[in-house]
Scaffold this motif. Structure first.
Motif, PDB file in Angstrom:
ATOM      1  N   GLU A 168      -7.257  -6.648   8.631  1.00 42.48           N
ATOM      2  CA  GLU A 168      -8.561  -7.298   8.212  1.00 42.48           C
ATOM      3  C   GLU A 168      -8.221  -8.591   7.106  1.00 42.48           C
ATOM      4  O   GLU A 168      -8.912  -9.400   6.991  1.00 42.48           O
ATOM      5  CB  GLU A 168      -8.362  -6.066   6.590  1.00 42.48           C
ATOM      6  N   SER A 222      -4.076  -1.131   8.585  1.00 43.04           N
ATOM      7  CA  SER A 222      -5.494  -1.718   8.489  1.00 43.04           C
ATOM      8  C   SER A 222      -5.644  -2.682   7.585  1.00 43.04           C
ATOM      9  O   SER A 222      -5.901  -3.919   7.814  1.00 43.04           O
ATOM     10  CB  SER A 222      -6.002  -0.827   7.574  1.00 43.04           C
ATOM     11  N   ALA A 223      -4.652  -2.780   6.590  1.00 44.61           N
ATOM     12  CA  ALA A 223      -4.969  -4.111   5.525  1.00 44.61           C
ATOM     13  C   ALA A 223      -4.391  -5.297   5.509  1.00 44.61           C
ATOM     14  O   ALA A 223      -4.879  -6.298   6.491  1.00 44.61           O
ATOM     15  CB  ALA A 223      -4.303  -4.468   4.230  1.00 44.61           C
ATOM     16  N   THR A 255       0.873  -1.229   0.347  1.00 47.16           N
ATOM     17  CA  THR A 255      -0.580   0.214  -0.268  1.00 47.16           C
ATOM     18  C   THR A 255       0.932   1.482   0.104  1.00 47.16           C
ATOM     19  O   THR A 255       1.957   0.914   0.314  1.00 47.16           O
ATOM     20  CB  THR A 255      -0.839  -0.345   1.332  1.00 47.16           C
ATOM     21  N   ARG A 256      -0.063   2.290   0.263  1.00 51.66           N
ATOM     22  CA  ARG A 256       0.952   3.564  -0.167  1.00 51.66           C
ATOM     23  C   ARG A 256       1.269   4.566   0.954  1.00 51.66           C
ATOM     24  O   ARG A 256       1.726   5.281   1.434  1.00 51.66           O
ATOM     25  CB  ARG A 256       0.279   4.383  -1.021  1.00 51.66           C
ATOM     26  N   SER A 257       0.655   3.820   2.091  1.00 50.51           N
ATOM     27  CA  SER A 257       0.349   4.509   3.684  1.00 50.51           C
ATOM     28  C   SER A 257       0.587   3.631   4.710  1.00 50.51           C
ATOM     29  O   SER A 257       0.114   2.197   4.730  1.00 50.51           O
ATOM     30  CB  SER A 257      -0.366   5.829   3.632  1.00 50.51           C
ATOM     31  N   GLU A 262      -0.298   3.759   7.751  1.00 48.86           N
ATOM     32  CA  GLU A 262      -1.592   3.386   8.221  1.00 48.86           C
ATOM     33  C   GLU A 262      -2.704   2.442   7.137  1.00 48.86           C
ATOM     34  O   GLU A 262      -3.362   1.449   7.982  1.00 48.86           O
ATOM     35  CB  GLU A 262      -3.415   4.653   7.981  1.00 48.86           C
ATOM     36  N   ARG A 263      -2.444   2.114   5.899  1.00 51.12           N
ATOM     37  CA  ARG A 263      -3.463   1.528   5.230  1.00 51.12           C
ATOM     38  C   ARG A 263      -2.504   0.168   5.104  1.00 51.12           C
ATOM     39  O   ARG A 263      -3.496  -0.484   5.154  1.00 51.12           O
ATOM     40  CB  ARG A 263      -3.499   1.872   3.610  1.00 51.12           C
TER      41      ARG A 263
END
Length: 75
Positions: A58, A54-55, A46-48, A50-51
Motif C-alpha cells: 500500500e 500489505s502495508a 506490524t504484528r504479522s 501478511e499485514r
C-alpha cells in the motif's frame, strides 16, 4: 527420517517501481520498509507477515500515485 521446517524471516519484492522489504523483528513483530533507489520512502511495524506485506504494498502504491518522486542526497 529428517523433517525440515522452513520459516520466513525476510521477504523482498518489487512493486510500483519500489523495493519492498519485510523483516521478522521478534515475537509478533514484523518491520516493513519501502525504498526507491536506496532512499527510504516509508516504513513501519506490524504484528504479522501478511499485514507487513500489505502495508508495504500500500505504501508503494501511494508513492506511485503521488508522482513517485524522491529527493536524493547530493553527497
Amino acid at each position: 527420517m529428517t523433517t525440515t521446517i522452513w520459516t520466513t524471516r525476510h521477504a523482498v519484492a518489487r512493486a510500483h517501481g519500489c523495493d519492498l522489504t519485510v523483516l521478522w523483528r521478534g515475537p509478533d513483530s514484523w518491520a516493513w520498509i519501502v525504498t526507491v533507489v536506496g532512499a527510504q520512502v516509508d516504513a513501519g511495524v506490524t504484528r504479522s507477515l501478511e499485514r507487513a506485506q500489505s502495508a508495504a504494498l500500500e505504501a508503494a502504491r501511494r508513492h506511485a500515485l503521488g508522482g513517485g518522486q524522491i529527493q536524493l542526497d547530493m553527497f
